[in-house]
Design an enzyme around this catalytic site. Sequence first.
Site, PDB file in Angstrom:
ATOM      1  N   HIS A  32       0.827  -1.215   0.000  1.00 28.55           N
ATOM      2  CA  HIS A  32       0.000   0.000   0.000  1.00 28.55           C
ATOM      3  C   HIS A  32       0.860   1.263   0.000  1.00 28.55           C
ATOM      4  O   HIS A  32       0.523   2.247   0.648  1.00 28.55           O
ATOM      5  CB  HIS A  32      -0.974   0.008   1.197  1.00 28.55           C
ATOM      6  CG  HIS A  32      -2.095  -0.974   1.020  1.00 28.55           C
ATOM      7  ND1 HIS A  32      -3.241  -0.672   0.320  1.00 28.55           N
ATOM      8  CD2 HIS A  32      -2.222  -2.253   1.427  1.00 28.55           C
ATOM      9  CE1 HIS A  32      -4.047  -1.735   0.326  1.00 28.55           C
ATOM     10  NE2 HIS A  32      -3.448  -2.707   0.975  1.00 28.55           N
ATOM     11  N   SER A  65     -12.076 -17.531 -22.700  1.00 31.52           N
ATOM     12  CA  SER A  65     -11.071 -17.972 -21.734  1.00 31.52           C
ATOM     13  C   SER A  65     -11.217 -19.473 -21.511  1.00 31.52           C
ATOM     14  O   SER A  65     -12.338 -19.983 -21.425  1.00 31.52           O
ATOM     15  CB  SER A  65     -11.274 -17.223 -20.418  1.00 31.52           C
ATOM     16  OG  SER A  65     -10.688 -17.944 -19.363  1.00 31.52           O
ATOM     17  N   GLY A 120      -8.324 -14.732  -7.351  1.00 35.62           N
ATOM     18  CA  GLY A 120      -8.791 -14.338  -6.023  1.00 35.62           C
ATOM     19  C   GLY A 120      -7.818 -14.642  -4.905  1.00 35.62           C
ATOM     20  O   GLY A 120      -8.164 -14.563  -3.733  1.00 35.62           O
ATOM     21  N   ALA A 121      -6.576 -14.995  -5.248  1.00 35.86           N
ATOM     22  CA  ALA A 121      -5.610 -15.354  -4.207  1.00 35.86           C
ATOM     23  C   ALA A 121      -4.732 -14.171  -3.828  1.00 35.86           C
ATOM     24  O   ALA A 121      -3.790 -14.315  -3.050  1.00 35.86           O
ATOM     25  CB  ALA A 121      -4.748 -16.524  -4.673  1.00 35.86           C
ATOM     26  N   GLY A 122      -5.013 -12.996  -4.382  1.00 36.53           N
ATOM     27  CA  GLY A 122      -4.191 -11.833  -4.079  1.00 36.53           C
ATOM     28  C   GLY A 122      -2.823 -11.927  -4.728  1.00 36.53           C
ATOM     29  O   GLY A 122      -1.861 -11.321  -4.272  1.00 36.53           O
ATOM     30  N   LEU A 123      -2.727 -12.701  -5.825  1.00 35.78           N
ATOM     31  CA  LEU A 123      -1.441 -12.861  -6.517  1.00 35.78           C
ATOM     32  C   LEU A 123      -1.445 -12.106  -7.841  1.00 35.78           C
ATOM     33  O   LEU A 123      -0.635 -12.345  -8.717  1.00 35.78           O
ATOM     34  CB  LEU A 123      -1.138 -14.347  -6.738  1.00 35.78           C
ATOM     35  CG  LEU A 123      -1.061 -15.187  -5.463  1.00 35.78           C
ATOM     36  CD1 LEU A 123      -0.844 -16.663  -5.781  1.00 35.78           C
ATOM     37  CD2 LEU A 123       0.069 -14.680  -4.549  1.00 35.78           C
ATOM     38  N   SER A 124      -2.421 -11.217  -7.964  1.00 38.78           N
ATOM     39  CA  SER A 124      -2.518 -10.314  -9.095  1.00 38.78           C
ATOM     40  C   SER A 124      -2.712 -11.008 -10.443  1.00 38.78           C
ATOM     41  O   SER A 124      -2.008 -10.741 -11.412  1.00 38.78           O
ATOM     42  CB  SER A 124      -1.309  -9.379  -9.133  1.00 38.78           C
ATOM     43  OG  SER A 124      -1.769  -8.141  -9.585  1.00 38.78           O
ATOM     44  N   ASP A 170       1.903  -4.018  -9.374  1.00 35.79           N
ATOM     45  CA  ASP A 170       1.616  -5.338  -9.942  1.00 35.79           C
ATOM     46  C   ASP A 170       1.981  -5.393 -11.425  1.00 35.79           C
ATOM     47  O   ASP A 170       2.586  -6.362 -11.902  1.00 35.79           O
ATOM     48  CB  ASP A 170       0.135  -5.688  -9.758  1.00 35.79           C
ATOM     49  CG  ASP A 170      -0.298  -5.609  -8.298  1.00 35.79           C
ATOM     50  OD1 ASP A 170       0.581  -5.549  -7.427  1.00 35.79           O
ATOM     51  OD2 ASP A 170      -1.512  -5.598  -8.048  1.00 35.79           O
TER      52      ASP A 170
HETATM   53  C1  GLA Z   1      -3.184  -4.161  -4.929  1.00 35.85           C
HETATM   54  C2  GLA Z   1      -2.909  -3.057  -5.944  1.00 35.85           C
HETATM   55  C3  GLA Z   1      -1.454  -2.623  -5.925  1.00 35.85           C
HETATM   56  C4  GLA Z   1      -0.976  -2.320  -4.508  1.00 35.85           C
HETATM   57  C5  GLA Z   1      -1.381  -3.433  -3.548  1.00 35.85           C
HETATM   58  C6  GLA Z   1      -1.086  -3.081  -2.128  1.00 35.85           C
HETATM   59  O1  GLA Z   1      -2.508  -5.334  -5.293  1.00 35.85           O
HETATM   60  O2  GLA Z   1      -3.224  -3.506  -7.250  1.00 35.85           O
HETATM   61  O3  GLA Z   1      -1.270  -1.519  -6.771  1.00 35.85           O
HETATM   62  O4  GLA Z   1      -1.444  -1.075  -4.092  1.00 35.85           O
HETATM   63  O5  GLA Z   1      -2.771  -3.746  -3.643  1.00 35.85           O
HETATM   64  O6  GLA Z   1       0.272  -2.922  -1.940  1.00 35.85           O
END
Ligand code: GLA
Length: 380
Positions: A32, A65, A120-124, A170
């Site tokens: 963040h 997809s 959805g795992a927060g792995l972008s 990301d």
């Molecule tokens: C998400 C956002 C990023 C970053 C993170 C937190 O993944 O896409 O740009 O801000 O949250 O670090």
Amino acid sequence: MPELKARFAELFGSTPELVAQAPGRVNLVGEHVDFLDGFVLPFAIEDVTTVAIARTVQPTIRIASLQQTDEIFVVQMKDLAPMTGEAWTRYPIGVIWAMRDSLDFRGGFDILIDGKVPLGAGLSSSAALECAIATALNHLFNLNISEPVLARIAQKGENVYVGMPCGIMDQSVSIMGRKGSALLLDCRDLSTEHIPFNISPLGLELLVIDTQVHHALVDGGYAERRASCEKAVAVLGITSLRDISVADFVARKSELDETTYIRAFHGVTEMKRVLDGVAALKAGDYKEFGQIITASHISLRDNYTVSCPELNVAVDTALSLGALGSRMIGGGYGGSAIALIRADQTENMKKAIASAFAAAGFISPRFFTSLPSDGAQIVK
Ligand code: GLA
């Protein structure tokens, strides 16, 4: 890959002109702060999203997809407009929209996606998809767009077309990540330094714990906290939280309301943690590095308040079993945590975390391990 091409031919009746891939990411430290001109230290993971693409004469985008139903989503190029369309298709279409002035092209595109970054795992997984499309278009049209600019284009697609006010971390690491190294990214000018993160020979491992939860308010909470930090910058009359030392920031506490102060305090200290973490890695001091990432978690939990019970149980359990460090990663309120552990602890650690989740009545977590991998590339 043969499967992707065969399916492309079945769906669209043609052969893809090229195939591009881009990875998801984990973030070692620097959470963040990317939207605050800060420093971050993510790495690209092995899991990638692959896209096969071909130009078409018709000015129509057709997208499918391998992970979705057999449905093909169709949108006319002239109808591209921010915040419209089926939720997940906004990510690839948003990039085409963000690049539309560079494309100088009257036709459309057929696109088939194979997303292997866990959703959805927060792995972008979203940045992986955006960056695979941006990389494909960059090559298809010989645009020679530089890596940082390509990351900005992908971010613009997400900010404007999807409507998520994410920072630049990301997309940058998905494009600029390098095998064997974490990426020290200066989010002010997107300059980078590759910091070797070769932990296997040291008998260490980075365990990723996917809590499999995604609590509500994620997007609203993200924007609201970002706004608090921007308010602190405005009230203090500085250009960025990056431009004030921790001591000077603390000395000016009385100028800020409590919430603004505590959230911005996270930002100021987190940027310092990134630089301290890089120094620890360069010195080969993984014990110190572990303590820094744990301090990041505590700040995200207590100051920035974006953690959640599942992430805290994952981190606390890992630490109680002797992890060198552990923290939530990404936006928060769910998604994944990381733990820097001895490789011989992995199985015990997984069992203990799974048991702690069961005891707390949480759904079972998933586990991954990952090593720093290469950023986006053309695979054909
Ligand atoms: C998400 C956002 C990023 C970053 C993170 C937190 O993944 O896409 O740009 O801000 O949250 O670090």
